[in-house]
Design a protein around this motif. Structure first.
Motif, PDB file in Angstrom:
ATOM      1  N   LEU A  42      47.845  66.686   9.100  1.00 39.42           N
ATOM      2  CA  LEU A  42      46.614  67.153   8.902  1.00 39.42           C
ATOM      3  C   LEU A  42      44.999  66.337   9.905  1.00 39.42           C
ATOM      4  CD1 LEU A  42      46.528  69.418   6.008  1.00 39.42           C
ATOM      5  CD2 LEU A  42      46.407  70.416   8.363  1.00 39.42           C
ATOM      6  N   LYS A  43      45.016  65.024   9.261  1.00 36.88           N
ATOM      7  CA  LYS A  43      44.843  64.038   9.462  1.00 36.88           C
ATOM      8  C   LYS A  43      44.453  63.593  11.478  1.00 36.88           C
ATOM      9  CE  LYS A  43      43.580  59.209   8.374  1.00 36.88           C
ATOM     10  NZ  LYS A  43      44.842  57.896   8.077  1.00 36.88           N
ATOM     11  N   HIS A  44      46.268  63.559  11.134  1.00 41.04           N
ATOM     12  CA  HIS A  44      45.771  63.677  12.668  1.00 41.04           C
ATOM     13  C   HIS A  44      45.498  65.030  13.667  1.00 41.04           C
ATOM     14  CE1 HIS A  44      47.847  60.944  16.216  1.00 41.04           C
ATOM     15  NE2 HIS A  44      47.975  62.811  16.941  1.00 41.04           N
ATOM     16  N   LEU A  45      45.656  65.781  13.066  1.00 42.72           N
ATOM     17  CA  LEU A  45      44.907  67.269  14.045  1.00 42.72           C
ATOM     18  C   LEU A  45      43.392  67.448  13.693  1.00 42.72           C
ATOM     19  CD1 LEU A  45      47.603  69.777  11.902  1.00 42.72           C
ATOM     20  CD2 LEU A  45      47.203  68.964  15.312  1.00 42.72           C
ATOM     21  N   ASN A  46      43.565  66.977  12.324  1.00 43.02           N
ATOM     22  CA  ASN A  46      41.725  66.484  12.356  1.00 43.02           C
ATOM     23  C   ASN A  46      40.830  66.303  13.426  1.00 43.02           C
ATOM     24  OD1 ASN A  46      39.452  67.755  10.705  1.00 43.02           O
ATOM     25  ND2 ASN A  46      38.958  66.029  10.470  1.00 43.02           N
ATOM     26  N   ALA A  47      40.983  64.787  13.532  1.00 41.77           N
ATOM     27  CA  ALA A  47      40.947  63.437  14.483  1.00 41.77           C
ATOM     28  C   ALA A  47      40.732  64.056  15.848  1.00 41.77           C
ATOM     29  CB  ALA A  47      41.536  62.496  14.091  1.00 41.77           C
ATOM     30  N   VAL A  48      42.210  65.044  16.504  1.00 39.67           N
ATOM     31  CA  VAL A  48      41.848  65.333  17.763  1.00 39.67           C
ATOM     32  C   VAL A  48      40.812  66.347  18.158  1.00 39.67           C
ATOM     33  CG1 VAL A  48      44.348  66.278  19.299  1.00 39.67           C
ATOM     34  CG2 VAL A  48      44.599  64.509  17.710  1.00 39.67           C
ATOM     35  N   THR A  49      40.283  67.476  17.236  1.00 39.58           N
ATOM     36  CA  THR A  49      40.075  68.782  16.997  1.00 39.58           C
ATOM     37  C   THR A  49      38.953  68.148  17.238  1.00 39.58           C
ATOM     38  OG1 THR A  49      41.316  69.884  15.866  1.00 39.58           O
ATOM     39  CG2 THR A  49      39.744  71.011  16.002  1.00 39.58           C
ATOM     40  N   ILE A  50      38.897  67.016  16.072  1.00 42.93           N
ATOM     41  CA  ILE A  50      36.804  66.743  16.976  1.00 42.93           C
ATOM     42  C   ILE A  50      36.919  66.463  18.033  1.00 42.93           C
ATOM     43  CG2 ILE A  50      36.001  64.365  15.810  1.00 42.93           C
ATOM     44  CD1 ILE A  50      36.817  65.571  12.810  1.00 42.93           C
ATOM     45  N   SER A  51      37.847  65.181  18.070  1.00 40.21           N
ATOM     46  CA  SER A  51      37.504  65.545  19.328  1.00 40.21           C
ATOM     47  C   SER A  51      37.320  65.439  20.785  1.00 40.21           C
ATOM     48  CB  SER A  51      38.515  63.471  19.854  1.00 40.21           C
ATOM     49  OG  SER A  51      39.718  64.200  20.421  1.00 40.21           O
ATOM     50  N   LEU A  52      37.642  66.995  20.409  1.00 40.61           N
ATOM     51  CA  LEU A  52      37.499  68.174  21.539  1.00 40.61           C
ATOM     52  C   LEU A  52      36.999  69.270  20.836  1.00 40.61           C
ATOM     53  CD1 LEU A  52      41.696  69.464  21.296  1.00 40.61           C
ATOM     54  CD2 LEU A  52      39.913  67.806  23.578  1.00 40.61           C
TER      55      LEU A  52
END
Length: 71
Positions: A42-52
């Motif tokens: 979830l930590k990684h997914l959140n960072a990726v999602t925000i960057s997009l």
């Protein structure tokens, strides 16, 4: 998938997350604590999602969603 947040063998899991995110869902309920509902993913997914430019829905198990805070 390109970020490595979800392994290639779990492409269906990544699709569930992507569809929920792109459709602006508030929650994504899952029993999959291996590839979806775990803190490291979830930590990684959140960072990726925000960057997009998107917002990750709250991802949790049905039990977590229905938990009574007064118990």
């Amino acid at each position: 998938m390109a970020s490595g947040a979800i392994p290639t063998k779990a492409a269906t899991d990544a699709s569930h997350i992507a569809v929920a995110t792109r459709h602006g869902m508030d929650f994504l309920l899952t029993w999959n604590c291996t590839h979806i509902a775990n803190a490291q993913t979830l930590k990684h997914l959140n960072a990726v999602t925000i960057s997009l430019g998107d917002e990750l829905p709250t991802i949790c198990t049905p039990d977590e969603l229905m938990e009574d805070p007064n118990d």
